[in-house]
Scaffold this active site. Structure first.
Site, PDB file in Angstrom:
ATOM      1  N   HIS A 179       2.032 -40.680 -21.575  1.00  0.00           N
ATOM      2  CA  HIS A 179       1.102 -39.971 -22.464  1.00  0.00           C
ATOM      3  C   HIS A 179      -0.308 -40.294 -21.973  1.00  0.00           C
ATOM      4  O   HIS A 179      -1.107 -40.909 -22.664  1.00  0.00           O
ATOM      5  CB  HIS A 179       1.340 -40.394 -23.917  1.00  0.00           C
ATOM      6  CG  HIS A 179       0.789 -39.443 -24.940  1.00  0.00           C
ATOM      7  ND1 HIS A 179       1.560 -38.869 -25.926  1.00  0.00           N
ATOM      8  CD2 HIS A 179      -0.453 -38.971 -25.134  1.00  0.00           C
ATOM      9  CE1 HIS A 179       0.815 -38.099 -26.694  1.00  0.00           C
ATOM     10  NE2 HIS A 179      -0.425 -38.136 -26.235  1.00  0.00           N
ATOM     11  N   ASN A 185       4.927 -29.272 -28.779  1.00  0.00           N
ATOM     12  CA  ASN A 185       3.723 -29.640 -29.522  1.00  0.00           C
ATOM     13  C   ASN A 185       3.001 -28.368 -29.903  1.00  0.00           C
ATOM     14  O   ASN A 185       2.653 -27.557 -29.039  1.00  0.00           O
ATOM     15  CB  ASN A 185       2.794 -30.515 -28.671  1.00  0.00           C
ATOM     16  CG  ASN A 185       3.350 -31.914 -28.476  1.00  0.00           C
ATOM     17  OD1 ASN A 185       4.429 -32.244 -28.981  1.00  0.00           O
ATOM     18  ND2 ASN A 185       2.616 -32.745 -27.759  1.00  0.00           N
ATOM     19  N   TYR A 217      -0.112 -26.716 -32.418  1.00  0.00           N
ATOM     20  CA  TYR A 217      -1.231 -26.864 -33.352  1.00  0.00           C
ATOM     21  C   TYR A 217      -1.836 -25.526 -33.731  1.00  0.00           C
ATOM     22  O   TYR A 217      -2.276 -25.331 -34.849  1.00  0.00           O
ATOM     23  CB  TYR A 217      -2.331 -27.751 -32.737  1.00  0.00           C
ATOM     24  CG  TYR A 217      -1.884 -29.175 -32.573  1.00  0.00           C
ATOM     25  CD1 TYR A 217      -2.041 -30.087 -33.603  1.00  0.00           C
ATOM     26  CD2 TYR A 217      -1.272 -29.607 -31.389  1.00  0.00           C
ATOM     27  CE1 TYR A 217      -1.598 -31.397 -33.478  1.00  0.00           C
ATOM     28  CE2 TYR A 217      -0.830 -30.913 -31.258  1.00  0.00           C
ATOM     29  CZ  TYR A 217      -0.991 -31.803 -32.294  1.00  0.00           C
ATOM     30  OH  TYR A 217      -0.547 -33.095 -32.170  1.00  0.00           O
ATOM     31  N   GLU A 267       2.695 -33.218 -22.488  1.00  0.00           N
ATOM     32  CA  GLU A 267       1.673 -32.200 -22.226  1.00  0.00           C
ATOM     33  C   GLU A 267       1.089 -32.269 -20.812  1.00  0.00           C
ATOM     34  O   GLU A 267      -0.099 -32.554 -20.629  1.00  0.00           O
ATOM     35  CB  GLU A 267       0.548 -32.318 -23.256  1.00  0.00           C
ATOM     36  CG  GLU A 267       1.038 -32.198 -24.691  1.00  0.00           C
ATOM     37  CD  GLU A 267      -0.098 -32.279 -25.718  1.00  0.00           C
ATOM     38  OE1 GLU A 267      -1.241 -32.563 -25.336  1.00  0.00           O
ATOM     39  OE2 GLU A 267       0.174 -32.043 -26.901  1.00  0.00           O
ATOM     40  N   GLU A 270       5.158 -32.763 -31.914  1.00  0.00           N
ATOM     41  CA  GLU A 270       3.847 -32.949 -32.550  1.00  0.00           C
ATOM     42  C   GLU A 270       3.489 -31.705 -33.334  1.00  0.00           C
ATOM     43  O   GLU A 270       3.634 -30.575 -32.830  1.00  0.00           O
ATOM     44  CB  GLU A 270       2.720 -33.157 -31.519  1.00  0.00           C
ATOM     45  CG  GLU A 270       2.728 -34.489 -30.843  1.00  0.00           C
ATOM     46  CD  GLU A 270       1.560 -34.650 -29.863  1.00  0.00           C
ATOM     47  OE1 GLU A 270       0.500 -34.005 -30.036  1.00  0.00           O
ATOM     48  OE2 GLU A 270       1.731 -35.437 -28.912  1.00  0.00           O
ATOM     49  N   ARG A 303       8.270 -41.352 -32.581  1.00  0.00           N
ATOM     50  CA  ARG A 303       7.977 -41.046 -31.183  1.00  0.00           C
ATOM     51  C   ARG A 303       6.726 -41.827 -30.783  1.00  0.00           C
ATOM     52  O   ARG A 303       5.656 -41.602 -31.347  1.00  0.00           O
ATOM     53  CB  ARG A 303       7.735 -39.534 -31.018  1.00  0.00           C
ATOM     54  CG  ARG A 303       7.238 -39.160 -29.647  1.00  0.00           C
ATOM     55  CD  ARG A 303       7.032 -37.653 -29.485  1.00  0.00           C
ATOM     56  NE  ARG A 303       6.483 -37.412 -28.180  1.00  0.00           N
ATOM     57  CZ  ARG A 303       5.288 -36.871 -27.934  1.00  0.00           C
ATOM     58  NH1 ARG A 303       4.532 -36.450 -28.933  1.00  0.00           N
ATOM     59  NH2 ARG A 303       4.865 -36.730 -26.707  1.00  0.00           N
TER      60      ARG A 303
END
Ligand code: IFM
Length: 439
Positions: free
Chosen positions: A121, A292, A294, A166, A346, A77
Site C-alpha cells: 500500500h 475500491n 468512492y 491501487e 474500500e 484489511r
C-alpha cells in the site's frame, strides 16, 4: 423502506494501511520508505506533516483491535510495511518488524476478526527506489520474493492476501503527476511503473500460492471511478460507454483478459518493454478482486466530463454517486462472466467532524455509507458475486498529500492525545453488522 439483508456469511470489515496509521517509522529496525522521503520535500504534503507518528497504531494495535471487536467487525484489511520487514527491500529479514505483524494477526484471530493482508500500500523501501523502484523491471521479482517471505511467516493464520493496493495511484500519482511518492513527473517512467506493477502482481500471486496452502486466497485491489452518463439521454449514454476509462482499461482489463487494448498499448507504447509471457503472468488466475470505490465520473455528450451539475461532494471534493458503485459491480460481474468473487475493499467518505459533548454526529458519513451499502445490496440481488464490504477507514489517519486534513474514520483520532472516539457512523456500522444489512 424494506429491509436490505445480505447473504449469510457476507463479511463486514474495516480497512487501513501501514503508513497511514502505524507511526514508529524509526523503531525496531524499520527501514525508510519513499513516503518518509517524499514527506520531507517542501510543499509535498499540504499541512507539512508526515506519517512518523500517525495514529501510533504500532503501539496501540491492541486497543484498535479491541475497538473493532466492540463494533462487531468481522474482518480487517491492513497492509504490511515492506521496509519494516525487509529494511533494504530485499535480503535480510528484520525479525522485530515481522514480529509486529505476528502480534497483530494473533490479536485479530483472538478477537474473532479475519485478517486480509495487503502486501503493498505504497510504502516502497527507499533502498529499492534508489535502484529505480517500480521503473526497474527487477522490481517484480523483488516484490514476489517479499510476498513469499510474508506468506511463509503468516500463512498458517492469514488466508486472504492482496498483492497491490491501487496500482494506478502508485504509477500515475507517483511517477507522472508527482502528487504521491516518489514524486516524479515523467510519463515514460509512469508507463514503465504501471507495467512492472502488474507484472509484480502476477509474479507475487504465483509466489503466494507456492508458499501458501490449499486455503490460501489471492486478490488485487483496484480503484475505479466508472463513467456514468450525465443524463439518461441516448447521446450521453453513448458518450459514457465510449469514453476511455483510464482506471479500468490499463489495470482491470489485462488482469481479466491477458491483453492490453489498443488505447492502452498506444499509451504504454515505446516507453516500456513488454516481453513475451508478461501478459500471461499478469492474468494469473485470482481468487477474488478487491474493489475500491468512492466516486464516479459523469460524462456528457456535449460537455465531456461534468463536474458542475449540483452534486453533493465529500471533503475530498469527490461527487457522491452510489449508483456508480452499482454500475461498476454489474460491469465487473459481466466482464468476469460472474467467475470472480468481489470484495469491496474500500468505501467511505471524508467529512469535517465536530465533537459535541463527547459525540461525533456525522450524519453525512452515515448517509454515504447507507447509500453505498444499499447499492451493493442491489448489485447482489441482480447477480453480482460480492462477498464482503470494508469501510475505509477504521480510523481517521494520514491522508497522503493531504496530511491530517481529511477524516475518513468510523473512529476519530485526537492526534495530540491519540484518544479514539467512536463516531455515530461507527455505531451505525455496528448495527449494520449485527443485522447483516440495512433494516
Ligand atoms: O486513504 C486512501 C487509501 O490509502 C487508498 N484509497 C483511497 C483512500 C482515500 O483517499
Amino acid at each position: 423502506m424494506s429491509k436490505q439483508l445480505f447473504p449469510p456469511g457476507f463479511l463486514w470489515g474495516t480497512a487501513t494501511s501501514a503508513y497511514q496509521i502505524e507511526g514508529a517509522v524509526h523503531e525496531d529496525g524499520r527501514g525508510p520508505s519513499i513516503w518518509d522521503d517524499f514527506c520531507r520535500i517542501k510543499g509535498a504534503i499540504r499541512d507539512g506533516s508526515d506519517g512518523s507518528i500517525a495514529c501510533d497504531h504500532y503501539h496501540r494495535y491492541a486497543e484498535d483491535v479491541a475497538l473493532m471487536r466492540s463494533l462487531g467487525v468481522q474482518a480487517y484489511r491492513f497492509s504490511v510495511a515492506w521496509p519494516r520487514v525487509l529494511p533494504q527491500g530485499r535480503g535480510a529479514i528484520n525479525q522485530k518488524g515481522l514480529d509486529f505483524y505476528q502480534r497483530l494477526v494473533d490479536a485479530l484471530l483472538e478477537a474473532g476478526i479475519r485478517p486480509f493482508v495487503t502486501l503493498y500500500h505504497w510504502d516502497l523501501p527507499s533502498a529499492l527506489n534508489a535502484q529505480g523502484g517500480w521503473t526497474n523491471r527487477d522490481s517484480a521479482g523483488w516484490f514476489a520474493d517479499y510476498a513469499a517471505v510474508m506468506v511463509r511467516a503468516l500463512g498458517d493464520r492469514v488466508k486472504d492476501w492482496i498483492t497491490l493496493n491501487e496500482p494506478w495511484c502508485s504509477a500515475y500519482l507517483g511517477y507522472e503527476l508527482g502528487k504521491h511518492a516518489p514524486g516524479y513527473r515523467d510519463r515514460t517512467l509512469a508507463a514503465r511503473a504501471a507495467h512492472h506493477l502488474l507484472l509484480a502482481h502476477g509474479m507475487a500471486t504465483q509466489a503466494i500460492r507456492a508458499a501458501g496452502d490449499a486455503q490460501t486466497r489471492v486478490g488485487i485491489t483496484l480503484n475505479f471511478a466508472p463513467n456514468l452518463p450525465a443524463t439518461d439521454s441516448e447521446a450521453d449514454r453513448k458518450a459514457a460507454a465510449e469514453a476511455p476509462d483510464w482506471l479500468y482499461e490499463p489495470f482491470a482489463e489485462p488482469i481479466f483478459t491477458g491483453a492490453y487494448n489498443a488505447r492502452v498499448l498506444e499509451q504504454l507504447g515505446g516507453a516500456v518493454e513488454i516481453r513475451a509471457g508478461d501478459l500471461a503472468t499478469i492474468a494469473t488466475r485470482l481468487d477474488f478482486l478487491g474493489v475500491n470505490y468512492y466516486t464516479a465520473t459523469l460524462i456528457s455528450a456535449e460537455r465531456g466530463v461534468v463536474n458542475d451539475d449540483n452534486p453533493e461532494y465529500t471533503l475530498m471534493g469527490w461527487q457522491i454517486r452510489p449508483q456508480g458503485l452499482y454500475a461498476l459491480l454489474m460491469r465487473l460481474h459481466h466482464d468476469t462472466r460472474g467467475q470472480l468473487p468481489i470484495y469491496i475493499t474500500e468505501n467511505g467518505a471524508s467529512f469535517e467532524d465536530t465533537v459535541v459533548d463527547g459525540h461525533v454526529h456525522d450524519e453525512r458519513r452515515v448517509a454515504y455509507l447507507r447509500a453505498h451499502i444499499a447499492a451493493v445490496h442491489r448489485a447482489i440481488q441482480d447477480g453480482a458475486d460480492v462477498r464482503g464490504y470494508f469501510v475505509w477507514s477504521l480510523l481517521d489517519n494520514f491522508e497522503w498529500d493531504w496530511g491530517y486534513q481529511q477524516f475518513f474514520g468510523l473512529v476519530r483520532v485526537d492526534y495530540t492525545t491519540q484518544a479514539r472516539l467512536i463516531k455515530d457512523s461507527g455505531y451505525f456500522y455496528r448495527e449494520v453488522i449485527a443485522n447483516n444489512g440495512l433494516v
